[in-house]
Design a protein around this motif. Structure first.
Motif, PDB file in Angstrom:
ATOM      1  N   VAL A  46       0.841  -1.200   0.000  1.00 28.83           N
ATOM      2  CA  VAL A  46       0.000   0.000   0.000  1.00 28.83           C
ATOM      3  C   VAL A  46       0.874   1.248   0.000  1.00 28.83           C
ATOM      4  CG1 VAL A  46      -1.604   1.349   1.415  1.00 28.83           C
ATOM      5  CG2 VAL A  46      -2.025  -1.077   1.042  1.00 28.83           C
ATOM      6  N   LEU A  47       1.887   1.305   0.852  1.00 30.96           N
ATOM      7  CA  LEU A  47       2.770   2.462   0.890  1.00 30.96           C
ATOM      8  C   LEU A  47       3.522   2.630  -0.423  1.00 30.96           C
ATOM      9  CD1 LEU A  47       4.212   2.406   4.512  1.00 30.96           C
ATOM     10  CD2 LEU A  47       2.611   4.028   3.527  1.00 30.96           C
ATOM     11  N   GLY A  48       3.984   1.551  -0.981  1.00 29.91           N
ATOM     12  CA  GLY A  48       4.663   1.624  -2.271  1.00 29.91           C
ATOM     13  C   GLY A  48       3.742   2.126  -3.367  1.00 29.91           C
ATOM     14  N   GLY A  49       2.496   1.674  -3.353  1.00 27.28           N
ATOM     15  CA  GLY A  49       1.529   2.134  -4.345  1.00 27.28           C
ATOM     16  C   GLY A  49       1.197   3.609  -4.181  1.00 27.28           C
ATOM     17  N   LEU A  50       1.022   4.070  -2.936  1.00 26.47           N
ATOM     18  CA  LEU A  50       0.759   5.484  -2.696  1.00 26.47           C
ATOM     19  C   LEU A  50       1.947   6.345  -3.116  1.00 26.47           C
ATOM     20  CD1 LEU A  50      -1.095   5.416   0.729  1.00 26.47           C
ATOM     21  CD2 LEU A  50      -2.054   5.979  -1.499  1.00 26.47           C
ATOM     22  N   PHE A  51       3.136   5.891  -2.834  1.00 28.04           N
ATOM     23  CA  PHE A  51       4.326   6.639  -3.237  1.00 28.04           C
ATOM     24  C   PHE A  51       4.405   6.737  -4.756  1.00 28.04           C
ATOM     25  CE2 PHE A  51       8.835   6.842  -4.390  1.00 28.04           C
ATOM     26  CZ  PHE A  51       9.149   8.063  -3.801  1.00 28.04           C
ATOM     27  N   ALA A  52       4.140   5.625  -5.444  1.00 24.92           N
ATOM     28  CA  ALA A  52       4.177   5.632  -6.910  1.00 24.92           C
ATOM     29  C   ALA A  52       3.106   6.570  -7.467  1.00 24.92           C
ATOM     30  CB  ALA A  52       3.992   4.220  -7.445  1.00 24.92           C
ATOM     31  N   LEU A  53       1.906   6.566  -6.871  1.00 26.04           N
ATOM     32  CA  LEU A  53       0.856   7.471  -7.323  1.00 26.04           C
ATOM     33  C   LEU A  53       1.219   8.929  -7.068  1.00 26.04           C
ATOM     34  CD1 LEU A  53      -2.462   5.692  -6.315  1.00 26.04           C
ATOM     35  CD2 LEU A  53      -1.684   6.245  -8.614  1.00 26.04           C
ATOM     36  N   SER A  54       1.834   9.204  -5.933  1.00 19.19           N
ATOM     37  CA  SER A  54       2.212  10.591  -5.642  1.00 19.19           C
ATOM     38  C   SER A  54       3.296  11.068  -6.603  1.00 19.19           C
ATOM     39  CB  SER A  54       2.679  10.744  -4.201  1.00 19.19           C
ATOM     40  OG  SER A  54       3.938  10.123  -4.009  1.00 19.19           O
ATOM     41  N   GLN A  55       4.168  10.200  -7.045  1.00 18.83           N
ATOM     42  CA  GLN A  55       5.179  10.586  -8.020  1.00 18.83           C
ATOM     43  C   GLN A  55       4.557  10.789  -9.395  1.00 18.83           C
ATOM     44  OE1 GLN A  55       8.374  11.339  -7.228  1.00 18.83           O
ATOM     45  NE2 GLN A  55       7.623  11.030  -5.150  1.00 18.83           N
ATOM     46  N   TYR A  56       3.583   9.995  -9.704  1.00 17.70           N
ATOM     47  CA  TYR A  56       2.940  10.063 -11.006  1.00 17.70           C
ATOM     48  C   TYR A  56       1.982  11.253 -11.097  1.00 17.70           C
ATOM     49  CZ  TYR A  56       0.174   8.692 -15.056  1.00 17.70           C
ATOM     50  OH  TYR A  56      -0.473   8.685 -16.263  1.00 17.70           O
ATOM     51  N   LEU A  57       1.167  11.449 -10.044  1.00 16.79           N
ATOM     52  CA  LEU A  57       0.147  12.492 -10.071  1.00 16.79           C
ATOM     53  C   LEU A  57       0.621  13.803  -9.456  1.00 16.79           C
ATOM     54  CD1 LEU A  57      -2.960  10.413  -8.974  1.00 16.79           C
ATOM     55  CD2 LEU A  57      -2.344  11.114 -11.279  1.00 16.79           C
TER      56      LEU A  57
END
Length: 190
Positions: A46-57
């Motif tokens: 979950v943390l990895g996914g949120l981090f990836a989304l924050s970098q993308y968005l």
């Protein structure tokens, strides 16, 4: 019913508690360890996914953990400037102003020189004395009533230096305006 012949593996001694690895008793607490590993893996995903989304968005997620801190925009409050009172004869006598002079320098008698100069120019003078400290470096004009800011600014013009400062009325209770001379004041430069 079919029966199989007995062999040497069918008979076990009584002192052996375990019969084969697959038939052993389960240890207590093994379920919690598996649950802990599952929660740890889920949290990491979950943390990895949120981090990836924050970098993308970018910072559009609204999650403070991943948002970049913004610099606060500080807008200075506009300072109201009061026109200095340059003509001391226009001071209303009802204001009951007196100007005291404290000498914060090592030079003796400087306070009376400044007080006499202000008196000849028409400023409402009070008393002159030495300050408690004799090593003050800068000249300040203190005023305790906001309405007297114009007179304090005019004294800066009359002395040719100094900085005005608003103080609480109980600091110099008997003097509405107080000049504290510092070593930056040079009477010979006038």
């Amino acid at each position: 019913m079919v029966s199989y012949p007995k062999d040497r593996f069918d008979e076990t001694p009584d002192d052996i508690e375990r019969v084969g690895a697959h038939r052993g008793p389960k240890r207590r607490g093994r379920g919690w360890i598996g649950l802990a590993w599952a929660l740890l893996a889920t949290g990491a995903l979950v943390l990895g996914g949120l981090f990836a989304l924050s970098q993308y968005l970018g910072d559009d997620l609204g999650i403070p953990l991943f948002a970049t801190p913004e610099e606060p925009i500080i807008t200075p409050e506009p300072e109201e400037t009061v026109a200095p009172l340059t003509d001391p004869t226009t001071i209303d006598p009802a204001r009951a102003l007196t100007i005291d002079v404290f000498n914060g320098t090592a030079e003796s008698g400087l306070q009376t020189v400044v007080l006499d100069k202000l008196a000849t120019e028409g400023w409402p003078v009070g008393s002159a004395t030495n300050a408690s400290a004799r090593d003050i470096e800068e000249t300040y004009i203190y005023y305790s009533n906001p309405a007297d800011e114009d007179v304090a600014s005019g004294l800066v013009s009359a002395l040719g230096l100094g900085e005005i400062r608003f103080i609480e009325p109980d600091i110099f209770p008997a003097a509405p305006i107080t000049i504290v001379l510092g070593s930056d004041y040079n009477p010979s430069s006038e």
